[in-house]
Scaffold this active site. Structure first.
Site, PDB file in Angstrom:
ATOM      1  N   ASN A 260      32.545  53.287  78.143  1.00  0.00           N
ATOM      2  CA  ASN A 260      32.240  54.514  78.872  1.00  0.00           C
ATOM      3  C   ASN A 260      33.448  55.007  79.650  1.00  0.00           C
ATOM      4  O   ASN A 260      34.190  54.217  80.226  1.00  0.00           O
ATOM      5  CB  ASN A 260      31.072  54.274  79.840  1.00  0.00           C
TER       6      ASN A 260
ATOM      7  N   HIS B  47      38.074  52.840  76.496  1.00  0.00           N
ATOM      8  CA  HIS B  47      38.187  54.214  75.983  1.00  0.00           C
ATOM      9  C   HIS B  47      38.731  55.187  77.028  1.00  0.00           C
ATOM     10  O   HIS B  47      38.599  56.402  76.873  1.00  0.00           O
ATOM     11  CB  HIS B  47      36.825  54.707  75.458  1.00  0.00           C
TER      12      HIS B  47
ATOM     13  N   CYS C  76      55.591  63.600  80.596  1.00  0.00           N
ATOM     14  CA  CYS C  76      56.257  62.508  81.331  1.00  0.00           C
ATOM     15  C   CYS C  76      55.469  61.203  81.317  1.00  0.00           C
ATOM     16  O   CYS C  76      55.918  60.210  81.873  1.00  0.00           O
ATOM     17  CB  CYS C  76      56.548  62.938  82.771  1.00  0.00           C
TER      18      CYS C  76
ATOM     19  N   LEU D   7      17.954  49.859  74.264  1.00  0.00           N
ATOM     20  CA  LEU D   7      16.645  50.507  74.170  1.00  0.00           C
ATOM     21  C   LEU D   7      15.951  50.137  72.852  1.00  0.00           C
ATOM     22  O   LEU D   7      14.778  49.792  72.821  1.00  0.00           O
ATOM     23  CB  LEU D   7      16.843  52.022  74.280  1.00  0.00           C
TER      24      LEU D   7
END
Ligand code: OAD
Length: 234
Positions: free
Chosen positions: A91, A108, A119, A203
């Site tokens: 996440n 991520h 830069c 879930l």
């Protein structure tokens, strides 16, 4: 049980009850947007304004979001267990750190950071970004992009992640559909070593559910605190 080296992989499902959308569920972000447009370097090169708009909207959502009971339970686990807990999250939200998790890898990237392609400076950024926003470090406009990993780019801190997986005796995967590599392959990496118990908390059964030794299905805000209580009571 007595686990002393725990690695916990988290995905969008752990933040769903904090009001942040998942990607692949019904109404998920990837049902409304083409990931090629908003989550690849090629999409950004084609239409940077559209990509900035997408991440500006996600930053706005995140500014209003708070950690839920699952994030808090993982922070309590790290505080109270006699051992090491490493949270590896896919996440880009900041809800684990808001809950108090200290040992955290954002593989991520982070929505509340920006990176300058001129830069290479990386720094905190919670507001909107546009092509005209000048870099605070080199002062040039045009270089700032979200500090997130897009498809085709290398996830961050992979060396540290492999080292943590190598040593772990318990691997938990929470709220991830198991669609995106390398994260989806971590459970197999752990199983090859043969020394860790593996548990999926999600879930529904994920793509790779059969790779886990134990499965616990239900909303993260319920199943994660209950599982953490089990670990701390043992
Ligand atoms: P997905 O949207 O693919 O999967 C979310 C998972 O969470 C699904 O398996 C859901 O069943 C589950 N879920 C939903 N609500 C839940 C709840 N309340 N409690 C527990 N589980 C719940 O999201 P990720 O697996 O995180 O990468 O996606 C992986 C990567 O794909 C993301 O990091 C992102 C995306 O494209 C990049 O953008 C590079």
């Amino acid at each position: 049980m007595g686990y002393s080296n725990i690695v916990i992989l988290t995905g969008a499902g752990i933040s769903a009850e904090s009001g942040l959308g998942t990607f692949r569920d019904k109404d998920g972000l990837w049902t409304k947007y083409d990931l090629e447009d908003v989550a690849t370097p090629e999409g950004y090169a084609r239409n940077p304004d559209f990509v900035h708009e997408f991440y500006n909207a996600r930053r706005a959502n995140l500014r209003d979001a708070e950690p839920n009971a699952a994030h808090h339970a993982l922070a309590a686990l790290e505080d109270q267990i006699d051992g090491r807990v490493v949270v590896v999250t896919q996440n880009i939200d900041n809800l684990h750190e808001l809950a108090g998790t200290r040992t955290l890898i954002h593989m991520h990237g982070e929505l509340f950071k920006t990176r300058c392609e001129n830069c290479q400076a990386v720094y905190a950024w919670t507001e909107d970004l546009s092509r005209g926003t000048p870099c605070r470090s080199c002062r040039l406009p045009g270089g700032l992009r979200p500090h997130v990993v897009w498809f085709g780019e290398m996830p961050l801190q992979m060396g540290e992640i492999h080292a943590a997986l190598d040593d772990c005796d318990l691997f938990l995967s929470i709220g991830t559909s198991g669609n995106v590599y390398p994260a989806a392959g971590f459970v197999e990496e752990v199983r090859r070593k043969g020394q860790a118990h593996t548990v999926e908390l999600n879930l529904d059964p994920s793509e790779g559910a059969n790779l886990f030794a134990e499965h616990i299905h239900g909303p993260a805000s319920e199943v994660v605190p209950a599982y953490v209580r089990r670990l701390l009571d043992d």
